[in-house]
Design an enzyme around this catalytic site. Sequence first.
Site, PDB file in Angstrom:
ATOM      1  N   CYS A  57     -10.977   5.026   2.871  1.00 35.17           N
ATOM      2  CA  CYS A  57     -10.345   6.151   2.611  1.00 35.17           C
ATOM      3  C   CYS A  57      -9.150   6.277   3.372  1.00 35.17           C
ATOM      4  O   CYS A  57      -9.454   6.195   4.549  1.00 35.17           O
ATOM      5  CB  CYS A  57     -11.199   7.550   2.702  1.00 35.17           C
ATOM      6  SG  CYS A  57     -10.367   8.967   2.725  1.00 35.17           S
ATOM      7  N   HIS A  88      -7.194   8.540   4.240  1.00 29.04           N
ATOM      8  CA  HIS A  88      -7.252   9.483   5.425  1.00 29.04           C
ATOM      9  C   HIS A  88      -7.873   9.042   6.814  1.00 29.04           C
ATOM     10  O   HIS A  88      -7.452   9.296   7.892  1.00 29.04           O
ATOM     11  CB  HIS A  88      -8.143  10.662   5.207  1.00 29.04           C
ATOM     12  CG  HIS A  88      -7.278  11.697   4.171  1.00 29.04           C
ATOM     13  ND1 HIS A  88      -7.163  11.626   3.054  1.00 29.04           N
ATOM     14  CD2 HIS A  88      -6.991  12.942   4.565  1.00 29.04           C
ATOM     15  CE1 HIS A  88      -6.263  12.493   2.407  1.00 29.04           C
ATOM     16  NE2 HIS A  88      -6.144  13.317   3.333  1.00 29.04           N
ATOM     17  N   GLY A  96     -12.211  13.560  -3.361  1.00 28.24           N
ATOM     18  CA  GLY A  96     -13.341  13.172  -3.038  1.00 28.24           C
ATOM     19  C   GLY A  96     -14.664  13.805  -3.785  1.00 28.24           C
ATOM     20  O   GLY A  96     -15.679  13.157  -3.764  1.00 28.24           O
ATOM     21  N   CYS A 154      -4.666   5.992  -2.259  1.00 24.88           N
ATOM     22  CA  CYS A 154      -5.865   6.795  -2.226  1.00 24.88           C
ATOM     23  C   CYS A 154      -6.927   5.922  -2.778  1.00 24.88           C
ATOM     24  O   CYS A 154      -6.867   5.676  -4.032  1.00 24.88           O
ATOM     25  CB  CYS A 154      -5.424   8.106  -3.060  1.00 24.88           C
ATOM     26  SG  CYS A 154      -6.975   9.019  -3.161  1.00 24.88           S
ATOM     27  N   ASN A 155      -7.986   5.539  -2.171  1.00 25.44           N
ATOM     28  CA  ASN A 155      -9.130   4.875  -2.860  1.00 25.44           C
ATOM     29  C   ASN A 155      -9.857   5.648  -3.955  1.00 25.44           C
ATOM     30  O   ASN A 155     -10.177   4.911  -4.971  1.00 25.44           O
ATOM     31  CB  ASN A 155     -10.038   4.448  -1.789  1.00 25.44           C
ATOM     32  CG  ASN A 155      -9.797   3.572  -0.245  1.00 25.44           C
ATOM     33  OD1 ASN A 155      -9.952   2.515  -0.577  1.00 25.44           O
ATOM     34  ND2 ASN A 155      -8.785   4.100   0.375  1.00 25.44           N
ATOM     35  N   THR A 156      -9.851   6.868  -3.504  1.00 30.30           N
ATOM     36  CA  THR A 156     -10.796   7.701  -4.618  1.00 30.30           C
ATOM     37  C   THR A 156     -10.076   7.717  -6.016  1.00 30.30           C
ATOM     38  O   THR A 156     -10.823   7.750  -6.865  1.00 30.30           O
ATOM     39  CB  THR A 156     -10.741   9.237  -4.016  1.00 30.30           C
ATOM     40  OG1 THR A 156     -11.434   8.967  -2.650  1.00 30.30           O
ATOM     41  CG2 THR A 156     -11.925   9.978  -4.928  1.00 30.30           C
ATOM     42  N   ASP A 168      -0.989  10.411  -2.640  1.00 33.00           N
ATOM     43  CA  ASP A 168      -2.415  10.470  -2.308  1.00 33.00           C
ATOM     44  C   ASP A 168      -2.705  12.291  -2.650  1.00 33.00           C
ATOM     45  O   ASP A 168      -1.818  12.832  -2.848  1.00 33.00           O
ATOM     46  CB  ASP A 168      -2.342  10.277  -0.779  1.00 33.00           C
ATOM     47  CG  ASP A 168      -3.967  10.547  -0.368  1.00 33.00           C
ATOM     48  OD1 ASP A 168      -4.848  10.045  -1.155  1.00 33.00           O
ATOM     49  OD2 ASP A 168      -4.163  11.213   0.762  1.00 33.00           O
TER      50      ASP A 168
END
Length: 275
Positions: free
Chosen positions: A195, A197, A50, A81-83, A17
């Site tokens: 996200c 996080h 992001g 990590c989606n981003t 991430d």
Amino acid sequence: MTNSTLSSPPTRILVFDSGVGGLSVAREIQQRLPQNPLVYASDNAFFPYGTKGEAELIERVDQVISELLERYPSDILVVACNTASTLTLPHLRSKLSLPIVGVVPAIKPAALMSTTGVIGLLATPATVARPYTHELIREYATNSTVISLGSSELVQIAEQKLRGEEIDLDAIGRIAQQLMQADQAEKMDVLVLACTHFPLLKDELAEHLPEQIKLIDSGAAIARRVEFLLADCAEPAEGYTPEHIAVFTKATTAAEQLAPALTGFGIYQQAYLNI
Ligand code: DGL
């Protein structure tokens, strides 16, 4: 039996991430696969993802993952990590031969779970804007109203929490309020934390949102997928204790301050790549 007498080395999982967010996924993986050693990698030198441009992010993720795999050969890669996942997965899969699991917004389960047809999407500004995310919505939530909000502030707050710093609960309240100001928000019954996080702030977020809103993320599904993909790998020998390590791309005081939180994930070692 000790580790050195094992016939084959235990299957190692690389979880990646931009920062501490992937720990929310690592936690789910550890619950399913407690005996597998994890390399938890944070690209803290390039954090946050992001707010980064697409071309520079693809190049950076490629560079960091190549370096990580060279130094810490692993059997499976989890892009926690989606981003990064919503942008870089095709590129990574075309280059690397190991199995890769990406984390993408849980739009499909949210649309299935919602009874009102109004779902929320809380992610980084980049994930909210990605064509990949819009495609997910088109494919799985055509009949739903999706209320999206991008926040980088929440990412920073999650980092502060894990460093043991006091966090600004009012700021979380303001973000929740912003989400609830959208048209039809009063009908929202599922909120996707897209996200990695944000599950680290689940309790704080829940406190500021109406009770009927269920907060969901992709962590548990990712862990199931990892378990499935590793099903044919040899089990570590009885009594084996995995050694996990956290690897940062830059040595910083902030990274050192994460040591106490990392012990909560069974991670007692830190290393630095300096790239
Ligand atoms: N944890 C990351 C995600 O899932 C991104 C945080 C950031 O670096 O902006 O999207």
